[in-house]
Write a protein that holds these residues in place. Structure first.
Motif, short mmCIF file in Angstrom:
data_model
loop_
_atom_site.label_atom_id
_atom_site.label_comp_id
_atom_site.label_asym_id
_atom_site.label_seq_id
_atom_site.Cartn_x
_atom_site.Cartn_y
_atom_site.Cartn_z
N ILE A 412 0.86 -1.19 0.00
CA ILE A 412 0.00 0.00 0.00
C ILE A 412 0.89 1.23 0.00
O ILE A 412 1.67 1.44 0.94
CB ILE A 412 -0.92 0.02 1.24
N PRO A 413 0.81 2.06 -1.02
CA PRO A 413 1.64 3.27 -1.03
C PRO A 413 1.11 4.32 -0.07
O PRO A 413 -0.10 4.38 0.22
CB PRO A 413 1.54 3.75 -2.48
N VAL A 652 -14.37 1.21 4.21
CA VAL A 652 -14.01 0.93 2.81
C VAL A 652 -14.63 1.96 1.89
O VAL A 652 -13.96 2.51 0.99
CB VAL A 652 -14.45 -0.49 2.42
N ARG A 653 -15.91 2.25 2.09
CA ARG A 653 -16.57 3.25 1.23
C ARG A 653 -15.92 4.62 1.40
O ARG A 653 -15.84 5.40 0.43
CB ARG A 653 -18.06 3.34 1.58
N PRO A 677 -5.26 0.16 7.15
CA PRO A 677 -5.98 -0.62 6.13
C PRO A 677 -5.79 -2.13 6.20
O PRO A 677 -6.60 -2.87 5.63
CB PRO A 677 -5.43 -0.06 4.82
N TRP A 678 -4.75 -2.63 6.88
CA TRP A 678 -4.51 -4.07 6.91
C TRP A 678 -5.14 -4.78 8.10
O TRP A 678 -4.90 -5.97 8.32
CB TRP A 678 -3.00 -4.33 6.92
N ARG A 689 -6.66 -0.99 -0.48
CA ARG A 689 -5.47 -0.85 -1.30
C ARG A 689 -5.84 -0.41 -2.71
O ARG A 689 -5.20 0.48 -3.30
CB ARG A 689 -4.71 -2.17 -1.36
N ASP A 690 -6.89 -1.01 -3.27
CA ASP A 690 -7.32 -0.62 -4.62
C ASP A 690 -7.71 0.85 -4.68
O ASP A 690 -7.42 1.55 -5.65
CB ASP A 690 -8.50 -1.48 -5.07
N ALA A 691 -8.40 1.34 -3.63
CA ALA A 691 -8.80 2.74 -3.60
C ALA A 691 -7.57 3.65 -3.57
O ALA A 691 -7.51 4.65 -4.30
CB ALA A 691 -9.69 3.01 -2.38
N ILE A 692 -6.59 3.30 -2.74
CA ILE A 692 -5.38 4.11 -2.66
C ILE A 692 -4.60 4.03 -3.98
O ILE A 692 -4.07 5.03 -4.46
CB ILE A 692 -4.53 3.67 -1.46
N HIS A 693 -4.55 2.83 -4.57
CA HIS A 693 -3.89 2.68 -5.87
C HIS A 693 -4.55 3.55 -6.93
O HIS A 693 -3.87 4.11 -7.81
CB HIS A 693 -3.92 1.22 -6.30
#
Length: 941
Positions: A412-413, A652-653, A677-678, A689-693
């Motif tokens: 996760i960046p 998450v939302r 997030p983990w 992670r997908d949202a941050i990506h």
């Protein structure tokens, strides 16, 4: 960060310590303010004043329309402006005082800006000069003044006498109506009004007085007394927006984007919108109550004409009514027979009338006009536009190292890790708790090795401790705000007994800015940036948890006169400090909770102490939209909610929505459970992670938008009607928003949602950002909702740049290649931009940047430079474009020809890279590897 420890503490402190001279045992006070209570209680409305408990507001609201008897005399042109005296008829009784004339000035500026000032006449001997807010209006704005040479006279509205008319801009003129007094801007053709002041005769100006025997001017609230040495000094007037369907603006309130009426038929005893910077603990949604910042700027928008704006430069408490249709019909006031109109009532405790009319006519025009007065948003460093991780508090260096490594472990960046007040030595700012943080430089350098940064908190209250060097120096120099008796003001905040620097004084701001040097801020590094909290200012034992109104500042200015700008000056001085630290080379990053007009020049803000619930997720959108519309584009809300423990779905939302906020930070109160997030299972970690990506992929697009804001004032996150100003279906929609002109985002605001209704404005198609599936505009779509994402759409006819390789931080992405995503419209055309600089310095101001314009037309995509041709090449990049994705192109082509290099690139047709499940096929030009800084053309064969 946080307000007072909780509302129970705030009320207890007020009851037990009603003023700074309280005789409570010091031990009891120490325990009261240093205990960290485990329970959190909601905001207590009774701790704060209502309009009926605020005499100037109550008086102004009681005034009847057309009760103002002002008229203009002695109209002339002086120093390039239209001037006049505003008088009242002689008193009917010899026992009544003769009201002294007021000075009126109307000035016209380039680009459709009209400024109206009304003040007491200094030659008539007021007891002191009324306060005019300094250092907000840009010095260069005055150079845009159009020096009036003459004015015309005209009889308007059947008046018995003349009115004065001056030219404003092509198609517009300003009118000073002499009797009854009124000022308005109108269109020349058809004489239709755009904006007016005092068309309903509600103007009132309470002049300063010298106290006489028997005068009782004191005001009392919750055990506090305001001595009011110059008596009531409030100002009020009505402002009307013509041909407006809705009005917007005047942050900060947790309410709908389109401002609802506060008075009128069907409105049940509503409070006005309050502008008074306050430390509001766990604020509630859907309320006109004032919060942490104040920007007295309102916009009216309607389909018939477009947009207009009104700004009152005044830092005293302000209350504003939005008056519903028929709000006072019994008095004979009627709306115009044709067109719509929204009336408002503006009320302020002190100051002068210093107002600006912005004629538009488009929404972006009004925002440009406003920011031409108060300043364009600062260009942020690139890292600050990425993801931030914060909590009150990460405990120690081991905790920091663990959090940092966990982000890497879970791929996760992130770019910034934040430390709250617990990192200091006993709440003394610019210090470190050397037990918990024994090696702060080493800690920061470890983060910097991965391209990451740290932020620490620095608040305005200074601990009154004779062993604390900062307090000793400020005391010896006389740099603190004084109480009404002239002594250093002593209030209570996190350290206990505290004093507050008088940031109105430029000398003190300069002194403060020096404290951020590496020499003075021991333990800091160039990778450390700053967070200003509690700068409303927050005073736990003060009236309404803030500073008394009769406290004294530089030049004898009362706190009541500048209250809403206090945090602005603190933010300014801190930002200047970081610039000085880097010898003027690097851009600062400073987050502030309090703000005022002009704060956009100094850094970012956030919406404050929100709560982990669905309503707060929803209200974050109109709050951020309003901030952007009024200049503060670099803003966001605490992802996850500051208070409480969000259920996993809500968290998450919130990440999925927060990824599109201009300022993207997760933050939480110390009493909440850890929520990195983990911590919520593999599947939820993947979703966050997908949202941050997604945010990191879109950083080139966001950075380009921040540059657009920096040059035009147009916000990054925009209401739909800013891009579709004639589409009435967008005017009251504050659940969806635009990111720039290319992305439309719809939040999900209810748990276990299966479907979402998404309105896509007409005139073009829209492509689902994940799947590439095309949707028709001009209609509402009922869409299935998955857990994987919130609805987001790419507007046909636009091009979005992005980066598709993930690194630990944005800094490590600097040399990565770009992807262009081209969304074709019905004409098989599209265009977009990409802005690049070194991401950190001020060199872009000297032309050290790349700015490309991409156009797809006639089957080819072309790149050309938007940098002025006369500019030297001061910045270069070796980055290339490694992929071009074309949405809406028919399949078939196999090759693409690249010119001028005369190379060919492969083409493939397949699903979008982000797709999960069904997806529309898209055309992808693979590895064209054209330099991002060069001119080139790629033709699809």
């Amino acid at each position: 960060m946080h307000g007072s420890p909780d509302c129970e503490l705030s009320s207890r402190s007020e009851a037990m310590a009603p003023n700074i001279n309280s005789t409570l045992p010091l031990l009891l006070l120490f325990l009261l303010f240093t205990l960290h209570l485990s329970s959190v209680s909601a905001w207590k409305k009774e701790e704060f004043r209502t309009c009926n408990q605020t005499p100037f507001c109550k008086r102004a609201r009681s005034r009847k329309p057309h009760s103002s008897s002002l008229f203009a005399t002695d109209v002339a042109i002086l120093n390039g402006a239209l001037t006049a005296n505003l008088r009242q008829p002689p008193p009917e009784s010899p026992d009544q005082d003769q009201i002294k004339p007021l000075l009126f000035t109307l000035s016209v500026y380039q680009n459709g800006v009209v400024r109206v000032k009304i003040d007491e006449d200094p030659s008539l001997g007021p007891p002191k000069k009324r306060f005019e807010v300094p250092d907000v209006i840009l010095p260069e704005f005055e150079s845009t003044k159009l020096w009036l040479q003459r004015f015309q006279t005209e009889t308007v509205d059947g008046d018995s006498g003349p009115s004065s008319v001056v030219h404003v801009a092509d198609g517009y003129e300003a009118v000073l109506r002499h009797n009854p007094f009124e000022v308005y801007v109108r269109e020349k053709q058809g004489k239709r009004r755009v904006l007016s002041l005092n068309s309903h005769g509600l103007f009132d100006f309470e002049q300063l007085r010298v106290k006489q025997e028997g005068d009782d001017w004191e005001e009392r609230f919750k055990g506090h007394t305001d001595v009011r040495p110059y008596g009531p000094q409030s100002i009020s007037f009505d402002v009307s927006f013509f041909d407006a369907d809705f009005v917007y603006g005047i942050p900060e309130h947790a309410s709908s984007f389109a401002l609802r009426p506060t008075r009128g038929p069907g409105v049940d005893d509503s409070e006005p919108y309050r502008l008074f910077n306050l430390d509001v603990f766990e604020f509630i949604h859907d309320s006109p109550f004032g919060l942490y910042g104040s920007i007295p700027f309102m916009l009216g928008h309607g389909k018939a004409r477009g947009t207009s704006g009104f700004f009152w430069l005044n830092a005293a408490e302000m209350q504003i009514d939005v008056l519903g249709s028929g709000w006072d019909a019994e008095s004979g006031i009627l709306l115009p027979e044709s067109g719509s109109r929204i009336d408002t009532l503006w009320m302020s405790e002190a100051g002068i009338v210093d107002t600006f009319f912005f004629i538009g006519p488009g929404p972006k025009d009004v925002v440009r006009q406003y920011t031409s007065v108060t300043g364009m948003p600062a260009m942020p460093q690139l890292f600050s536009t990425a993801y931030h991780q914060c909590r009150w508090n990460y405990r120690d260096e081991e905790d920091v190292e663990n959090i940092d490594s966990k982000f890497d472990e879970h791929d996760i960046p992130y770019d910034v890790l934040w430390l709250d007040i617990e990192h200091t030595d006993g709440k003394r700012y610019f210090t470190w708790d050397r037990v918990l943080f024994p090696n702060p430089e080493q800690m920061q350098n470890k983060l910097a090795a991965k391209g990451r940064h740290m932020v620490t908190i620095v608040d305005p209250h200074i601990k009154r401790d004779e062993s604390f060097h900062l307090h000793k120096e400020a005391t010896s120099k006389g740099y603190y705000v004084k109480d009404a008796t002239g002594k250093d003001y002593d209030g209570w905040c996190w350290p206990g007994s505290s004093s507050y620097l008088d940031m109105l004084n430029p000398e003190i701001r300069s002194w403060w800015s020096e404290k951020f040097s590496l020499k003075h801020y021991v333990g800091s590094t160039p990778w450390l940036y700053i967070w200003n909290d509690m700068n409303e200012p927050s005073v736990f034992n003060g009236p309404e948890v803030t500073m008394p109104r009769d406290a004294l500042h530089y030049g004898g200015v009362e706190h009541r006169e500048l209250h809403n700008a206090y945090g602005y000056y603190f933010h300014m001085a801190t930002s200047d400090g970081l610039v000085k630290r880097g010898d003027g080379k690097d851009r600062p990053f400073v987050l502030s909770r309090a703000f005022f007009s002009g704060s956009q020049r100094h850094g970012a803000v956030w919406t404050g102490d929100n709560t982990a619930d669905w309503d707060q997720l929803r209200v974050s959108v109109p709050m951020i939209l309003t901030l952007g519309l009024t200049g503060m584009t670099f803003s966001g809300a605490d992802v996850g909610g500051y208070f409480g423990n969000p259920e996993t779905e809500l968290l998450v939302r919130w990440y999925q929505l927060g990824a599109y906020y201009p300022f993207f930070r997760a933050h939480a109160h110390q009493d909440t459970k850890r929520r990195e997030p983990w911590l919520f299972g593999d599947r939820n970690t993947e979703l966050m992670r997908d949202a941050i990506h997604t945010r990191y992929a879109l950083l080139p697009y966001f950075y380009t938008l921040f540059r657009e804001a920096n040059t035009s004032g147009v916000p990054v996150m925009r209401p739909l009607w800013m891009e579709f100003p004639s589409d009435k279906a967008t005017f009251s929609n504050d659940e969806a928003f635009m990111v720039g002109n290319s992305l439309l985002v719809q939040g999900i605001y209810t748990e276990r949602a299966k479907y979402a209704s998404v309105y896509l404005p007409g005139g073009q198609s829209w492509y689902d950002l994940r799947t590439g599936i095309i949707y028709k505009g001009g209609t509402t779509h009922k869409l299935e909702v998955s857990e994987e994402t919130i609805p987001a759409f790419h507007r046909a006819g636009t091009i979005i740049p992005r980066k598709d390789r993930y690194r630990r931080s944005s800094t490590q992405m600097a040399n990565d290649p770009y992807t262009l995503v081209i969304a074709l419209n019905s004409s098989h055309a599209a265009e977009g931009e990409l802005y690049i600089d070194n991401g950190k310095s001020f060199e872009f101001k000297q032309g050290a940047y790349i700015h490309r314009h991409f156009v797809f037309s006639d089957g080819k995509v072309t790149s050309s430079s938007l940098v002025p041709k006369a500019s030297k090449t001061l910045f270069s990049s070796a980055c290339v474009i490694e992929r071009i994705i074309v949405l809406g192109h028919s399949s078939g082509p196999k090759k693409a020809l690249i010119e001028p290099s005369n190379r060919k690139a492969e083409i493939e047709v397949g699903p979008l890279w982000l797709q999960r499940g069904k997806s529309a096929p898209v055309l992808t030009i693979r590895r064209p590897n054209v330099p991002v800084a060069d001119d080139w053309t790629i033709k699809i064969l």
